[in-house]
Design a protein around this motif. Structure first.
Motif, PDB file in Angstrom:
ATOM      1  N   MET A 162      -6.651  -3.139 -11.257  1.00  7.33           N
ATOM      2  CA  MET A 162      -6.892  -4.138 -10.204  1.00  7.33           C
ATOM      3  C   MET A 162      -5.588  -4.798  -9.749  1.00  7.33           C
ATOM      4  O   MET A 162      -5.366  -5.007  -8.567  1.00  7.33           O
ATOM      5  N   ILE A 163      -4.703  -5.148 -10.703  1.00 11.23           N
ATOM      6  CA  ILE A 163      -3.437  -5.788 -10.364  1.00 11.23           C
ATOM      7  C   ILE A 163      -2.410  -4.718 -10.026  1.00 11.23           C
ATOM      8  O   ILE A 163      -2.198  -3.772 -10.804  1.00 11.23           O
ATOM      9  N   LYS A 164      -1.747  -4.845  -8.881  1.00 11.55           N
ATOM     10  CA  LYS A 164      -0.739  -3.883  -8.447  1.00 11.55           C
ATOM     11  C   LYS A 164       0.666  -4.403  -8.778  1.00 11.55           C
ATOM     12  O   LYS A 164       0.954  -5.598  -8.657  1.00 11.55           O
ATOM     13  N   ARG A 165       1.527  -3.488  -9.183  1.00 12.82           N
ATOM     14  CA  ARG A 165       2.930  -3.816  -9.415  1.00 12.82           C
ATOM     15  C   ARG A 165       3.622  -4.049  -8.076  1.00 12.82           C
ATOM     16  O   ARG A 165       3.184  -3.525  -7.041  1.00 12.82           O
ATOM     17  N   PRO A 166       4.729  -4.810  -8.062  1.00 11.24           N
ATOM     18  CA  PRO A 166       5.434  -5.058  -6.791  1.00 11.24           C
ATOM     19  C   PRO A 166       5.809  -3.783  -6.050  1.00 11.24           C
ATOM     20  O   PRO A 166       5.694  -3.718  -4.818  1.00 11.24           O
ATOM     21  N   GLU A 167       6.227  -2.754  -6.773  1.00 14.81           N
ATOM     22  CA  GLU A 167       6.609  -1.510  -6.104  1.00 14.81           C
ATOM     23  C   GLU A 167       5.393  -0.819  -5.491  1.00 14.81           C
ATOM     24  O   GLU A 167       5.510  -0.143  -4.451  1.00 14.81           O
TER      25      GLU A 167
ATOM     26  N   LEU B   1       4.733   0.045  -1.404  1.00 16.95           N
ATOM     27  CA  LEU B   1       4.252   1.320  -0.871  1.00 16.95           C
ATOM     28  C   LEU B   1       3.008   1.118  -0.014  1.00 16.95           C
ATOM     29  O   LEU B   1       2.854   1.766   1.036  1.00 16.95           O
ATOM     30  N   MET B   2       2.129   0.217  -0.440  1.00 21.22           N
ATOM     31  CA  MET B   2       0.945  -0.079   0.361  1.00 21.22           C
ATOM     32  C   MET B   2       1.327  -0.757   1.673  1.00 21.22           C
ATOM     33  O   MET B   2       0.697  -0.516   2.716  1.00 21.22           O
ATOM     34  N   ALA B   3       2.362  -1.583   1.629  1.00 20.01           N
ATOM     35  CA  ALA B   3       2.835  -2.229   2.858  1.00 20.01           C
ATOM     36  C   ALA B   3       3.396  -1.196   3.835  1.00 20.01           C
ATOM     37  O   ALA B   3       3.220  -1.321   5.059  1.00 20.01           O
ATOM     38  N   GLN B   4       4.058  -0.165   3.300  1.00 17.65           N
ATOM     39  CA  GLN B   4       4.538   0.908   4.169  1.00 17.65           C
ATOM     40  C   GLN B   4       3.374   1.622   4.842  1.00 17.65           C
ATOM     41  O   GLN B   4       3.405   1.885   6.052  1.00 17.65           O
ATOM     42  N   SER B   5       2.329   1.913   4.055  1.00 18.06           N
ATOM     43  CA  SER B   5       1.126   2.515   4.646  1.00 18.06           C
ATOM     44  C   SER B   5       0.503   1.575   5.668  1.00 18.06           C
ATOM     45  O   SER B   5       0.035   2.005   6.729  1.00 18.06           O
ATOM     46  N   GLY B   6       0.485   0.275   5.331  1.00 21.27           N
ATOM     47  CA  GLY B   6      -0.094  -0.714   6.225  1.00 21.27           C
ATOM     48  C   GLY B   6       0.614  -0.801   7.556  1.00 21.27           C
ATOM     49  O   GLY B   6      -0.024  -0.951   8.607  1.00 21.27           O
ATOM     50  N   GLN B   7       1.938  -0.701   7.543  1.00 21.45           N
ATOM     51  CA  GLN B   7       2.668  -0.784   8.804  1.00 21.45           C
ATOM     52  C   GLN B   7       2.539   0.492   9.619  1.00 21.45           C
ATOM     53  O   GLN B   7       2.537   0.453  10.858  1.00 21.45           O
ATOM     54  N   LEU B   8       2.404   1.635   8.954  1.00 16.51           N
ATOM     55  CA  LEU B   8       2.078   2.850   9.685  1.00 16.51           C
ATOM     56  C   LEU B   8       0.720   2.717  10.357  1.00 16.51           C
ATOM     57  O   LEU B   8       0.549   3.101  11.527  1.00 16.51           O
ATOM     58  N   LEU B   9      -0.231   2.155   9.628  1.00 13.27           N
ATOM     59  CA  LEU B   9      -1.574   1.967  10.198  1.00 13.27           C
ATOM     60  C   LEU B   9      -1.526   0.984  11.363  1.00 13.27           C
ATOM     61  O   LEU B   9      -2.202   1.188  12.383  1.00 13.27           O
ATOM     62  N   ALA B  10      -0.727  -0.064  11.242  1.00 14.34           N
ATOM     63  CA  ALA B  10      -0.576  -1.003  12.355  1.00 14.34           C
ATOM     64  C   ALA B  10      -0.061  -0.289  13.600  1.00 14.34           C
ATOM     65  O   ALA B  10      -0.479  -0.599  14.729  1.00 14.34           O
ATOM     66  N   SER B  11       0.819   0.693  13.408  1.00 18.07           N
ATOM     67  CA  SER B  11       1.344   1.431  14.562  1.00 18.07           C
ATOM     68  C   SER B  11       0.279   2.308  15.214  1.00 18.07           C
ATOM     69  O   SER B  11       0.351   2.588  16.416  1.00 18.07           O
TER      70      SER B  11
ATOM     71  N   ILE C  18      -8.365  -2.008  -3.058  1.00 15.80           N
ATOM     72  CA  ILE C  18      -7.836  -0.761  -2.505  1.00 15.80           C
ATOM     73  C   ILE C  18      -6.476  -0.512  -3.137  1.00 15.80           C
ATOM     74  O   ILE C  18      -5.785  -1.436  -3.547  1.00 15.80           O
ATOM     75  N   GLY C  19      -6.094   0.757  -3.216  1.00 10.59           N
ATOM     76  CA  GLY C  19      -4.807   1.121  -3.794  1.00 10.59           C
ATOM     77  C   GLY C  19      -4.622   2.619  -3.662  1.00 10.59           C
ATOM     78  O   GLY C  19      -4.459   3.141  -2.569  1.00 10.59           O
ATOM     79  N   ARG C  20      -4.683   3.325  -4.783  1.00  5.78           N
ATOM     80  CA  ARG C  20      -4.689   4.789  -4.743  1.00  5.78           C
ATOM     81  C   ARG C  20      -6.058   5.326  -4.337  1.00  5.78           C
ATOM     82  O   ARG C  20      -6.170   6.462  -3.873  1.00  5.78           O
ATOM     83  N   GLU C  21      -7.096   4.514  -4.532  1.00  6.01           N
ATOM     84  CA  GLU C  21      -8.452   4.857  -4.117  1.00  6.01           C
ATOM     85  C   GLU C  21      -8.877   3.944  -2.972  1.00  6.01           C
ATOM     86  O   GLU C  21      -8.435   2.792  -2.893  1.00  6.01           O
ATOM     87  N   MET C  22      -9.759   4.461  -2.124  1.00  6.70           N
ATOM     88  CA  MET C  22     -10.203   3.658  -0.981  1.00  6.70           C
ATOM     89  C   MET C  22     -11.022   2.448  -1.424  1.00  6.70           C
ATOM     90  O   MET C  22     -10.876   1.358  -0.869  1.00  6.70           O
ATOM     91  N   HIS C  23     -11.892   2.657  -2.409  1.00  7.82           N
ATOM     92  CA  HIS C  23     -12.761   1.582  -2.866  1.00  7.82           C
ATOM     93  C   HIS C  23     -12.523   1.320  -4.345  1.00  7.82           C
ATOM     94  O   HIS C  23     -12.830   2.152  -5.189  1.00  7.82           O
TER      95      HIS C  23
ATOM     96  N   MET D 149      -3.267  -8.816  -6.842  1.00  6.59           N
ATOM     97  CA  MET D 149      -4.520  -8.240  -6.360  1.00  6.59           C
ATOM     98  C   MET D 149      -4.359  -7.809  -4.902  1.00  6.59           C
ATOM     99  O   MET D 149      -3.723  -8.504  -4.098  1.00  6.59           O
ATOM    100  N   VAL D 150      -4.928  -6.658  -4.559  1.00  7.93           N
ATOM    101  CA  VAL D 150      -4.909  -6.153  -3.185  1.00  7.93           C
ATOM    102  C   VAL D 150      -6.323  -5.756  -2.805  1.00  7.93           C
ATOM    103  O   VAL D 150      -6.988  -5.016  -3.536  1.00  7.93           O
ATOM    104  N   PHE D 151      -6.781  -6.258  -1.657  1.00  6.40           N
ATOM    105  CA  PHE D 151      -8.146  -5.960  -1.217  1.00  6.40           C
ATOM    106  C   PHE D 151      -8.263  -6.122   0.282  1.00  6.40           C
ATOM    107  O   PHE D 151      -7.360  -6.651   0.939  1.00  6.40           O
TER     108      PHE D 151
END
Length: 262
Positions: A1-6, A10-20, A170-175, A196-198
């Motif tokens: 459930m808890i994500k490491r900073p790194e 990586l999720m932020a990189q995916s997030g910004q691609l999705l924003a584009s 969400i993380g490596r899995e969608m749900h 936590m990321v959700f």
């Protein structure tokens, strides 16, 4: 459930691609386009331009890169060549993207052409409700605080909150855990912790909150035939508050601007 900073980076990189991806959609005149055309455009953009993966495709047997949910469709709408958008429609596009093993999930409701004042108001209040929920996220807060903020804003404006569907870890899995309800009581539910990321993704109905699923097993409709709208972001709990990993260029943190009209 808890994500490491790194992992969060990586999720932020995916997030910004999705924003584009949404930035790409923003440039379109959706009038006269079928939802299948939008799906194919998004699929191509994610795969060929962003070198990423449309994560909804193949998940749970789903065959498409996005969910397209116009007007009375609450969520999980299936794109179709016969589903042609026209002026006056509202439509939610819900897209999940994976890059380097990590996912981001976001959705946006678009106003197509000349939309009624009632529809515009529903979409605006739904967007505001999303941000009310986001602003409640911080270490030590509880998930009930998030849901309460969303539900209170919706009800104060005369709308109802769908309860059958919710946000999710969400993380490596969608749900992943936890489930993030869009209603609740303050100071109840899971205590939020840094890392936590959700997703937060309220579905707000113009009429009653009751929904029904069509025979295709995916498409969810309002029971009373009234409009529904949705917005979604993927967020991370930080040491001091919240980071929106899927924040789009047209957005400013905690600034509930009006959704774009196409």
């Amino acid at each position: 459930m808890i994500k490491r900073p790194e992992e969060i980076e990586l999720m932020a990189q995916s997030g910004q691609l999705l924003a584009s991806v949404f930035g790409h959609l923003d440039q379109l005149s959706l009038i006269g386009m079928s939802t299948m055309q939008v799906n194919d455009l998004v699929d191509n953009f994610i795969v060929n331009e962003l070198k990423a993966r449309p994560a909804s495709k193949g998940q749970y047997g789903y065959a498409f890169a996005l969910n397209s949910s116009p007007n009375t469709v609450v969520c999980h709408g299936v794109p179709a060549a016969t589903d042609v958008l026209k002026s006056g429609d509202i439509v939610n596009f819900d897209i999940t993207l994976e890059k380097n093993g990590y996912l981001a999930d976001s959705s946006k409701t678009y106003l197509v052409g000349e939309v009624s004042a009632q529809a515009k108001r529903l979409v605006q209040v739904t967007y505001e409700a999303l941000w009310k929920g986001i602003k409640a996220v911080r270490p030590g807060a509880r998930l009930g605080d998030v849901g309460h903020a969303i539900e209170t804003h919706a009800k104060n404006n005369g709308y109802s909150v769908v309860r059958e569907y919710c946000g999710h870890g969400i993380g490596r899995e969608m749900h992943e855990a936890p489930q993030v309800l869009h209603w609740g009581k303050p100071k109840t539910g899971l205590v939020l912790q840094e890392g936590m990321v959700f997703t937060i993704e309220p579905m707000i109905n113009q009429g009653k909150r009751d929904v029904e699923t069509q025979d295709d097993g995916w498409t969810v409709l309002t029971c009373d035939g009234k409009l529904s709208a949705q917005f979604e972001h993927t967020v991370a709990v930080t040491r001091t508050g919240v980071r929106v990993l899927t924040l789009r260029p047209d957005e400013k943190m905690f600034n509930c601007g009006a959704p774009r009209t196409t």
